[in-house]
Enzyme design. Structure first.
Site, PDB file in Angstrom:
ATOM      1  N   GLY A   1       0.817  -1.203   0.000  1.00  0.00           N
ATOM      2  CA  GLY A   1       0.000   0.000   0.000  1.00  0.00           C
ATOM      3  C   GLY A   1       0.850   1.252   0.000  1.00  0.00           C
ATOM      4  O   GLY A   1       0.571   2.208  -0.736  1.00  0.00           O
TER       5      GLY A   1
ATOM      6  N   ASP B   1      -5.628   1.766   3.990  1.00  0.00           N
ATOM      7  CA  ASP B   1      -4.758   2.115   2.869  1.00  0.00           C
ATOM      8  C   ASP B   1      -5.315   3.285   2.071  1.00  0.00           C
ATOM      9  O   ASP B   1      -4.552   4.059   1.476  1.00  0.00           O
ATOM     10  CB  ASP B   1      -4.548   0.915   1.939  1.00  0.00           C
ATOM     11  CG  ASP B   1      -3.444  -0.010   2.426  1.00  0.00           C
ATOM     12  OD1 ASP B   1      -2.408   0.504   2.873  1.00  0.00           O
ATOM     13  OD2 ASP B   1      -3.616  -1.236   2.367  1.00  0.00           O
TER      14      ASP B   1
ATOM     15  N   CYS C   1     -14.644  12.279  18.712  1.00  0.00           N
ATOM     16  CA  CYS C   1     -15.824  11.427  18.647  1.00  0.00           C
ATOM     17  C   CYS C   1     -16.161  10.850  20.027  1.00  0.00           C
ATOM     18  O   CYS C   1     -16.725  11.557  20.863  1.00  0.00           O
ATOM     19  CB  CYS C   1     -15.649  10.341  17.591  1.00  0.00           C
ATOM     20  SG  CYS C   1     -17.209   9.552  17.101  1.00  0.00           S
TER      21      CYS C   1
ATOM     22  N   GLU D   1     -25.214   4.183  25.271  1.00  0.00           N
ATOM     23  CA  GLU D   1     -24.492   3.111  24.577  1.00  0.00           C
ATOM     24  C   GLU D   1     -23.912   2.131  25.595  1.00  0.00           C
ATOM     25  O   GLU D   1     -23.806   0.932  25.329  1.00  0.00           O
ATOM     26  CB  GLU D   1     -23.375   3.690  23.705  1.00  0.00           C
ATOM     27  CG  GLU D   1     -22.577   2.640  22.964  1.00  0.00           C
ATOM     28  CD  GLU D   1     -21.426   3.207  22.131  1.00  0.00           C
ATOM     29  OE1 GLU D   1     -20.741   2.408  21.457  1.00  0.00           O
ATOM     30  OE2 GLU D   1     -21.218   4.440  22.151  1.00  0.00           O
TER      31      GLU D   1
ATOM     32  N   HIS E   1     -14.345  13.541  13.197  1.00  0.00           N
ATOM     33  CA  HIS E   1     -12.973  13.001  13.166  1.00  0.00           C
ATOM     34  C   HIS E   1     -12.085  13.895  12.298  1.00  0.00           C
ATOM     35  O   HIS E   1     -11.910  13.625  11.100  1.00  0.00           O
ATOM     36  CB  HIS E   1     -12.975  11.583  12.585  1.00  0.00           C
ATOM     37  CG  HIS E   1     -13.585  10.546  13.463  1.00  0.00           C
ATOM     38  ND1 HIS E   1     -12.845   9.791  14.338  1.00  0.00           N
ATOM     39  CD2 HIS E   1     -14.864  10.131  13.605  1.00  0.00           C
ATOM     40  CE1 HIS E   1     -13.644   8.941  14.980  1.00  0.00           C
ATOM     41  NE2 HIS E   1     -14.882   9.140  14.548  1.00  0.00           N
TER      42      HIS E   1
ATOM     43  N   GLU F   1      -8.997  14.027  12.102  1.00  0.00           N
ATOM     44  CA  GLU F   1      -7.779  13.345  11.656  1.00  0.00           C
ATOM     45  C   GLU F   1      -7.894  12.816  10.235  1.00  0.00           C
ATOM     46  O   GLU F   1      -6.883  12.645   9.542  1.00  0.00           O
ATOM     47  CB  GLU F   1      -7.419  12.195  12.615  1.00  0.00           C
ATOM     48  CG  GLU F   1      -8.376  11.013  12.640  1.00  0.00           C
ATOM     49  CD  GLU F   1      -9.504  11.136  13.646  1.00  0.00           C
ATOM     50  OE1 GLU F   1     -10.067  10.101  14.052  1.00  0.00           O
ATOM     51  OE2 GLU F   1      -9.836  12.277  14.018  1.00  0.00           O
TER      52      GLU F   1
END
Length: 555
Positions: free
Chosen positions: A30, A83, A390, A414, A517, A519
């Site tokens: 990758g 990847d 998150c 949750e 997110h 990132e």
């Protein structure tokens, strides 16, 4: 620095570079594929990529990060293999779910067409129906781009990968020689006496040729560069020119791999075989820009604690990379210290307390959540720069509810459906959802940012940002007024959804959480704003710690 896509040249036609792997998985094909794409982008071409995953899952969304690494989310909500994150970071592009081909996706599509009567009267088979769908997807993903890099997951000889290799064999007969190139990545290990062994490569190529595929390029993964004698031996037994054998040795940073294979001449060989000439205007600037960015000198190291439940870097790969990108922007190295929130022993507690910043990443399930809340409380009470992502954002809300608002046993439904204070609750649109795959709030969504807040500063004064999401629970609107009255600031919202939280700057040096997110959109040369802000604060925090009396620090 121009690292992103060049302008598409329709006169070139579509060029395809297929990357296969042999001997063992996790070899780095990758990164080899992404590095090849980076070099071709540096040469002035518009490059895209496709990742083929032979597993029967429709997408990566339901996979355990321990088995498969992080689930990477694309802008259109596709949950994919990590990847594709490397492709987006190396090529500085945004991809879609169409750029990920899985066996589950293929079979689902073909079976649905069969049920609808599209194949009426025909026997539906692997050849031609599955192989035709593979080729169609590759060509559609390549449309509008000069070059498409296609990585075939797994290793040659895997039973689940056979339909893909057959599709590639057919593909090779349907395209002109100058439009298609096969690269094969193999392991070149050392023997006990220090000799580079070529037999694994020979057997891998033999397996590939038995399927009807002859590699044009061989890339040897080894601890060091391949010796000239090793290259000549591989070339002789694998029926390729010696100058088609390239080294891909171990490097300290994956962003150095393009530089390594460029020094070997891989980009020039690929362009020669594809019959394309390097653009005369931009490449020097592009090449130098990438090289200068990833090799710039650093002035020191910043330690950031990452508090989670998976002791596996690939499970939080994009977080690690976003830290690295922020470090590149600041000219420092970022050392990520793993803190186990499921078993916070003395060693992990010491890592938390010595770090100059804390990240609590996303995740699912109750395991380790109490440790995450404890780590967040420590950062909040001790002025340690904090970034929650998150689930980390949600646990910051739970910490504030329990320990600032005095809402005993506040929690997320949750983890505790019977909590007396469900400050985090399931999304209303999720009530009737039964299937797990692809049913969360996914992909890029816009967040409105309140002016004169830390969030506004992070995003350069913008009144909104667009970031990627992957969650099923969020802040319960019934508790927002109480949380805000106790000092928590929700500085980013989308309709009635809380997207960014922070503590006032006069109360904490950097305390930020994002329901999204960030990132996933971080790139070398274009670091994610919340990560840059964390590192700003961590650098200042580290300097302040160094100025204190050593006895106070040890105490």
């Amino acid at each position: 620095m121009p690292t992103g896509p060049a302008e598409y040249d329709p006169t070139l036609g579509n060029k395809f570079v297929f990357v296969t792997g042999g001997v063992m998985s996790g070899l780095g094909k990758g990164i080899t594929a992404a590095s090849t794409g980076r070099l071709l982008a540096n040469a002035g071409f518009d490059v895209t990529a496709v990742k083929i995953d032979p597993y029967l899952n429709v997408d990566a969304g339901t996979m355990n990060p321990y088995q498969h690494g992080e689930v990477y989310v694309l802008k259109d909500g596709g949950e994919v293999d990590l990847d594709l994150g490397n492709y987006e970071r190396f090529l500085d592009i945004d991809m879609t779910f169409d750029h990920n081909v899985t066996t589950g996706k293929l079979y689902k599509n073909v079976i649905e067409k069969e049920r609808a009567g599209d194949y009426l009267g025909k026997t539906v088979q692997i050849i031609p129906h599955i192989t035709d769908d593979i080729k169609r997807r590759i060509r559609e993903a390549a449309e509008g781009h000069d070059i498409c890099i296609i990585e075939v997951g797994g290793t040659v000889g895997d039973i689940e990968g056979m339909p893909y290799l057959e599709a590639l064999r057919q593909f090779s007969h349907e395209e002109d020689d100058e439009d298609i190139l096969f690269t094969h990545v193999t392991l070149v290990p050392y023997s006990k006496n220090g000799e580079q062994k070529t037999k694994p490569t020979q057997h891998s190529v033999k397996e590939l040729r038995s399927i009807g595929l002859q590699p044009d390029i061989l890339v040897g993964r080894c601890e060091d560069k391949l010796d000239d004698e090793t290259k000549e031996k591989i070339a002789l037994f694998c029926d390729v020119p010696t100058d088609a054998v390239f080294s891909n040795p171990d490097v300290e940073d994956i962003y150095h791999v393009p530089l390594m294979v460029e020094d070997e001449g891989l980009d020039q060989y690929v362009m020669e075989r594809l019959g394309i000439a390097e653009d005369a205007l931009e490449p020097a600037e592009r090449k130098n820009g990438w090289r200068d960015l990833v090799t710039r000198d650093t002035t020191g190291t910043v330690e950031i604690a990452l508090a989670g439940k998976y002791d596996l870097e690939d499970a939080y790969l994009s977080v690690h990379e976003a830290c690295k990108h922020a470090g590149l922007e600041h000219g420092v190295d970022v050392e990520v210290l793993w803190v186990d929130t499921e078993d916070m022993d003395e060693e992990h507690r010491d890592r938390l307390e010595r770090a100059d910043g804390l990240i609590v990443p996303g995740g699912f399930g109750a395991r380790g959540t109490d440790g995450k809340i404890d780590a967040i409380r420590y950062a909040r009470e001790n002025d340690v720069p904090f970034l929650g992502l998150c689930l980390g954002f949600q646990m910051a809300v739970v910490d504030h509810a329990r320990n600032v608002c005095d809402l005993a046993d506040a929690n997320s439904t949750e983890f505790d459906e019977g909590t007396p204070h469900p400050v985090i609750d399931i999304l209303p649109e999720q009530y009737e959802v039964e299937d797990m795959g692809g049913t969360m709030r996914l992909g890029a969504h816009e967040t409105d940012i309140e002016p004169d807040t830390l969030a506004a500063d992070l995003y350069d004064g913008a009144d909104s940002c667009t970031e990627r999401h992957r969650h099923r629970y969020e802040v319960n609107p019934e508790y927002i007024d109480q949380l805000e009255a106790s000092g928590l600031v929700f500085s980013g919202t989308a309709a009635n959804r809380m997207e960014i939280l922070e503590l006032p700057r006069d109360e904490h040096p950097y305390f930020v959480g994002t329901q999204f997110h960030p990132e996933f959109r971080s790139r070398p040369g274009r670091a994610s704003p919340p990560f840059v802000g964390l590192l700003d604060a961590a650098l200042e925090h580290g300097e302040l710690r160094d100025e204190r009396d050593p006895e106070e620090v040890s105490a």
